[in-house]
Design a protein around this motif. Structure first.
Motif, mmCIF file in Angstrom:
data_model
loop_
_atom_site.group_PDB
_atom_site.id
_atom_site.type_symbol
_atom_site.label_atom_id
_atom_site.label_comp_id
_atom_site.label_asym_id
_atom_site.label_seq_id
_atom_site.Cartn_x
_atom_site.Cartn_y
_atom_site.Cartn_z
ATOM 1 N N GLU A 66 -41.169 21.611 -36.240
ATOM 2 C CA GLU A 66 -42.575 21.846 -35.908
ATOM 3 C C GLU A 66 -43.149 22.955 -36.787
ATOM 4 N N ASP A 67 -44.457 22.945 -36.912
ATOM 5 C CA ASP A 67 -45.139 23.959 -37.720
ATOM 6 C C ASP A 67 -45.766 24.992 -36.790
ATOM 7 N N TYR A 68 -44.922 25.818 -36.177
ATOM 8 C CA TYR A 68 -45.410 26.796 -35.209
ATOM 9 C C TYR A 68 -46.021 28.009 -35.911
ATOM 10 N N ASN A 69 -47.052 28.563 -35.305
ATOM 11 C CA ASN A 69 -47.632 29.821 -35.782
ATOM 12 C C ASN A 69 -46.895 31.027 -35.195
ATOM 13 N N MET A 70 -46.379 30.847 -33.982
ATOM 14 C CA MET A 70 -45.734 31.972 -33.302
ATOM 15 C C MET A 70 -44.612 31.489 -32.399
ATOM 16 N N VAL A 71 -43.557 32.272 -32.356
ATOM 17 C CA VAL A 71 -42.515 32.120 -31.340
ATOM 18 C C VAL A 71 -42.610 33.365 -30.460
ATOM 19 N N LEU A 72 -42.950 33.168 -29.201
ATOM 20 C CA LEU A 72 -43.200 34.268 -28.280
ATOM 21 C C LEU A 72 -42.094 34.321 -27.231
ATOM 22 N N TYR A 73 -41.390 35.444 -27.178
ATOM 23 C CA TYR A 73 -40.359 35.635 -26.157
ATOM 24 C C TYR A 73 -40.895 36.541 -25.054
ATOM 25 N N LEU A 74 -40.757 36.086 -23.798
ATOM 26 C CA LEU A 74 -41.146 36.867 -22.627
ATOM 27 C C LEU A 74 -39.921 37.016 -21.742
ATOM 28 N N GLY A 75 -39.489 38.244 -21.474
ATOM 29 C CA GLY A 75 -38.319 38.392 -20.604
ATOM 30 C C GLY A 75 -37.698 39.761 -20.726
ATOM 31 N N GLY A 76 -36.358 39.768 -20.777
ATOM 32 C CA GLY A 76 -35.651 41.037 -20.824
ATOM 33 C C GLY A 76 -34.159 40.852 -20.748
#
Length: 339
Positions: free
Chosen positions: A65-75
């Protein structure tokens, strides 16, 4: 990318879609089964082969895929080693951004991978100072802003508490607040959530303050929480032991425009606290009656908006100004710049 629990990830996804973005959600670990989580609590080393296969799968999916962002939410649920997450990072030219809602010291594997992210945000001021992260509190969902402001005679409860209480120090604090309010004749709605009957039994065996209390095993959904907040003048909250960052309950209280009773002393450094709607509990009942009698003073719209999920998402996307609602003379200059 993030854990399913709490529903934070899904709320952020919904807001991103509302903003016009195409979003794909994935879990931040390969399994949510009891056996996997049990082994993970002991050590992720027992599950590294499974995690490696998951990292390879994610890398392959992201590469297509041509993603603009990979966003990680967590800890602390972040399970990848540096080598494993490098496979994901190298699979895309996207910008990698992380948001931590756990203390950095509890996110050991994430700490090993911090160089693989372009931006890292945290809700903990001290972590932002120590590790050069960007301060960004959590958010309240749009549903809470729809709650009517209310006035005297409108409320069924003077205060309410809804939350998990399996951590001893948190429950001890919350129960002391509830007992003091009830002793002074205030009406309190309390919903003490336990993850299981086994957890309740263990708590009662190890700490006397749990005995004689009624606990619930099903968490309330957003609609149910909103209904209770609507009928309550104030909300009770306490952070986990060792946590100073603002809890989600604190921000939901702000969005709902309700008074807050909290054990988190650091809350007074945030801009919304200056309007007199926050009482810091320090095992002293002085000031409760005056606090409960005083009218609610609504913060300006600009302050309320800065904690909304819309602004939260825009901050992570780089489309909103940096968060600057925290003011503490003891903070180092680097934290103020980062925040």
């Amino acid at each position: 990318m993030g854990p399913r629990f709490f529903g934070y990830r899904d709320r952020v996804q919904d807001e991103l879609v509302r903003e016009g973005h195409q979003v794909e959600c994935v879990d931040d670990r390969p399994s949510e089964t009891v056996w996997f989580k049990s082994l993970a609590k002991i050590s992720y080393h027992f599950t590294d082969r499974i995690i490696l296969h998951y990292a390879e799968d994610l890398a392959e999916r992201i590469a297509k895929e041509d993603y603009n962002m990979v966003l990680y939410l967590g800890g602390m649920s972040f399970c990848f080693t540096h080598r494993q997450f490098s496979l994901i990072r190298k699979s895309s030219n996207a910008r990698f951004v992380a948001y931590l809602w756990d203390a950095f010291v509890n996110c050991k594997r994430f700490g090993q991978c911090r160089d693989l992210f372009d931006d890292i945000y945290s809700f903990e001021v001290k972590d932002c100072e120590r590790y050069d992260l960007k301060l960004r509190p959590l958010f309240y969902s749009n549903t809470y802003r729809s709650i009517p402001l209310g006035s005297e005679g409108y409320f069924d409860y003077d205060a309410c508490f809804i939350g998990s209480v399996h951590q001893y120090t948190k429950f001890k604090t919350v129960s002391s607040i509830v007992k003091e309010l009830e002793a002074q004749g205030y009406r309190v709605f309390k919903y003490y959530f336990m993850p299981s009957r086994v957890a309740e039994l263990w708590c009662k065996l190890t700490h006397r303050c749990y005995r004689g209390q009624v606990f619930q095993y099903e968490s309330l959904n957003t609609t149910q929480v909103v209904e209770v907040y609507t009928r309550s003048k104030a909300v009770i909250d306490s952070p986990q032991n060792g946590q100073n960052g603002l809890t989600m309950r604190t921000l939901e209280t702000l969005g709902a425009r309700r008074k807050l009773i909290t054990a988190n002393e650091d809350v007074m450094h945030y801009d919304f606290a200056q309007y007199g709607d926050v009482l810091v509990w320090n095992s002293d009942s002085d000031g409760i009656s005056g606090f409960m009698r005083s009218p609610y003073e609504c913060p300006p719209e600009s302050v309320l908006d800065s904690y909304s999920i819309k602004t939260f998402v825009q901050t992570l996307l780089g489309e909103a100004p940096p968060y600057r609602g925290y003011h503490n003379d003891d903070c180092c200059n680097e934290t103020e710049d980062a925040s």
